[in-house]
Write a protein that holds these residues in place. Structure first.
Motif, mmCIF file in Angstrom:
data_model
loop_
_atom_site.group_PDB
_atom_site.id
_atom_site.type_symbol
_atom_site.label_atom_id
_atom_site.label_comp_id
_atom_site.label_asym_id
_atom_site.label_seq_id
_atom_site.Cartn_x
_atom_site.Cartn_y
_atom_site.Cartn_z
ATOM 1 N N GLY A 199 124.207 11.028 66.820
ATOM 2 C CA GLY A 199 123.736 10.308 65.637
ATOM 3 C C GLY A 199 123.849 8.800 65.715
ATOM 4 O O GLY A 199 123.994 8.124 64.703
ATOM 5 N N GLY A 223 134.981 5.654 63.846
ATOM 6 C CA GLY A 223 134.292 6.939 63.991
ATOM 7 C C GLY A 223 133.088 6.834 64.903
ATOM 8 O O GLY A 223 132.821 7.721 65.724
ATOM 9 N N GLN A 224 132.353 5.717 64.774
ATOM 10 C CA GLN A 224 131.191 5.508 65.651
ATOM 11 C C GLN A 224 131.639 5.330 67.102
ATOM 12 O O GLN A 224 131.027 5.875 68.023
ATOM 13 C CB GLN A 224 130.398 4.288 65.178
ATOM 14 C CG GLN A 224 129.662 4.536 63.862
ATOM 15 C CD GLN A 224 129.058 3.260 63.287
ATOM 16 O OE1 GLN A 224 129.590 2.163 63.481
ATOM 17 N NE2 GLN A 224 127.954 3.394 62.587
ATOM 18 N N ARG A 283 132.424 8.614 68.583
ATOM 19 C CA ARG A 283 131.208 9.385 68.895
ATOM 20 C C ARG A 283 130.542 8.867 70.171
ATOM 21 O O ARG A 283 130.010 9.641 70.965
ATOM 22 C CB ARG A 283 130.239 9.351 67.706
ATOM 23 C CG ARG A 283 130.703 10.248 66.564
ATOM 24 C CD ARG A 283 129.654 10.345 65.470
ATOM 25 N NE ARG A 283 129.654 9.202 64.578
ATOM 26 C CZ ARG A 283 128.581 8.775 63.914
ATOM 27 N NH1 ARG A 283 127.406 9.366 64.046
ATOM 28 N NH2 ARG A 283 128.665 7.740 63.088
ATOM 29 N N THR A 323 140.683 12.479 66.476
ATOM 30 C CA THR A 323 140.508 11.851 65.153
ATOM 31 C C THR A 323 141.772 11.163 64.652
ATOM 32 O O THR A 323 141.775 10.606 63.562
ATOM 33 C CB THR A 323 140.083 12.905 64.111
ATOM 34 O OG1 THR A 323 141.068 13.942 64.076
ATOM 35 C CG2 THR A 323 138.732 13.511 64.461
ATOM 36 N N GLU A 333 137.973 8.711 56.129
ATOM 37 C CA GLU A 333 136.552 8.965 55.835
ATOM 38 C C GLU A 333 135.689 9.043 57.085
ATOM 39 O O GLU A 333 134.523 9.432 57.025
ATOM 40 C CB GLU A 333 135.980 7.934 54.844
ATOM 41 C CG GLU A 333 135.842 6.515 55.369
ATOM 42 C CD GLU A 333 137.057 5.642 55.085
ATOM 43 O OE1 GLU A 333 136.898 4.414 55.051
ATOM 44 O OE2 GLU A 333 138.167 6.193 54.900
ATOM 45 N N MET A 334 136.247 8.669 58.227
ATOM 46 C CA MET A 334 135.463 8.730 59.471
ATOM 47 C C MET A 334 135.728 10.003 60.273
ATOM 48 O O MET A 334 135.045 10.281 61.251
ATOM 49 C CB MET A 334 135.796 7.528 60.361
ATOM 50 C CG MET A 334 135.330 6.227 59.770
ATOM 51 S SD MET A 334 136.005 4.863 60.706
ATOM 52 C CE MET A 334 135.545 3.511 59.637
ATOM 53 N N GLU A 383 132.744 12.747 60.518
ATOM 54 C CA GLU A 383 131.571 12.513 61.375
ATOM 55 C C GLU A 383 131.867 12.879 62.829
ATOM 56 O O GLU A 383 130.992 13.362 63.553
ATOM 57 C CB GLU A 383 131.096 11.056 61.256
ATOM 58 C CG GLU A 383 132.076 10.018 61.756
ATOM 59 C CD GLU A 383 131.713 8.587 61.333
ATOM 60 O OE1 GLU A 383 131.670 7.730 62.229
ATOM 61 O OE2 GLU A 383 131.488 8.342 60.132
ATOM 62 N N LYS A 393 132.107 16.768 63.047
ATOM 63 C CA LYS A 393 130.773 17.399 63.001
ATOM 64 C C LYS A 393 130.145 17.429 64.394
ATOM 65 O O LYS A 393 129.553 18.442 64.802
ATOM 66 C CB LYS A 393 129.860 16.651 62.021
ATOM 67 C CG LYS A 393 128.506 17.365 61.909
ATOM 68 C CD LYS A 393 127.471 16.602 61.140
ATOM 69 C CE LYS A 393 126.152 17.383 61.103
ATOM 70 N NZ LYS A 393 125.630 17.773 62.429
ATOM 71 N N VAL A 394 130.270 16.326 65.123
ATOM 72 C CA VAL A 394 129.739 16.281 66.495
ATOM 73 C C VAL A 394 130.422 17.350 67.354
ATOM 74 O O VAL A 394 129.769 18.069 68.120
ATOM 75 C CB VAL A 394 129.940 14.878 67.120
ATOM 76 C CG1 VAL A 394 129.658 14.889 68.611
ATOM 77 C CG2 VAL A 394 129.029 13.862 66.425
#
Length: 246
Positions: A129, A144-145, A148, A168, A174-175, A178, A181-182
């Motif tokens: 994403g 979070g980005q 990923r 994580t 809050e991150m 995401e 989910k990946v």
């Protein structure tokens, strides 16, 4: 099911401290194993022994029928290419853009052409994403980005198994979602995964097996339902009571 990873009597000492005490287990192709337990119980050391980032004091780790503990560094590095690893800290190269981070290993290690590596990197960034961030630098991304991107980078080598060491734990709450989910999407696509995690919801919903680790041993192993709904070991019960109340 064939064992992709087999762990036999694995022990690790740091000086006189025995951190891992004769661990045994196996991971089948397509399985998702979540390793849970209190901090200091040996989880990260165990994970790092699976690809010999940490050298076991005794015992064996076999990966795809190769006994890793018996290989020289060159042979080991070849097999490590098939074992993607994602750490707590993202370890991205700050002076490279996101796409450069992702395509670095395929170009350097697999001699992939730049065009091919670009295509691969963009498709992996799309998968996590983040295709629109291809030309950004890591410093401009959220935690979070960045994590990923780190997952995309590990996937760029087309690994057979992914190892996650508390991916994580360094993130703002809050991150976390995401990144999970990946990881869930990867599991749904059949990726073999060993995940050290404090995220009990993820372990409950995504794992095939949960291994509870405490004091350098696997105190209990079972399906998520067995471990979370009907734990047998007192230490497991105690740990889950504290964690799930929190």
């Amino acid at each position: 099911m064939t064992d992709m990873i087999k762990i036999e009597d694995l022990s690790k000492k740091f000086g006189d401290t025995e951190v891992l005490k004769g661990l045994n287990g196996s991971v089948s192709k397509g399985q998702v194993i979540c390793v849970i337990g209190p901090s200091g119980g040996g989880k990260s050391t165990f994970l790092r022994c699976l690809n010999l980032l940490e050298k076991p004091t005794s015992g064996k780790v076999t990966f795809e029928s190769n006994e890793l503990t018996a290989l020289n560094e060159t042979q080991l590095n070849e097999l490590r290419e098939k074992m993607g690893m994602v750490f707590q800290s993202f370890n991205l190269f700050a002076n490279m853009t996101v796409i450069e981070n992702v395509k670095l290993a395929p170009v350097k290690v697999k001699n992939m052409s730049d065009d091919e590596a670009n295509k691969l990197a963009l498709s992996l960034l799309d998968q996590v994403g983040l295709q629109e961030k291809a030309d950004a630098y890591p410093a401009s991304l959220s935690g979070g980005q960045q994590q990923r991107v780190a997952i995309a980078r590990a996937l760029a080598m087309n690994p057979d198994v992914m190892l996650f060491d508390e991916p994580t734990s360094a993130l703002d709450p809050e991150m976390v979602g995401e990144v999970l989910k990946v990881m869930q999407d990867l599991a749904n696509d059949g990726m073999t995964m060993v995940v050290v995690t404090h995220e009990m919801g993820f372990a409950k919903n995504v794992a095939d097996q949960v291994w509870f680790m405490d004091g350098g041993v696997f105190a209990e192993k079972g399906t998520p339902e067995q471990i979370f709904e009907h734990p047998k070991n007192d230490r497991t019960k105690d740990f889950l009571a504290k964690i799930l109340e929190a």
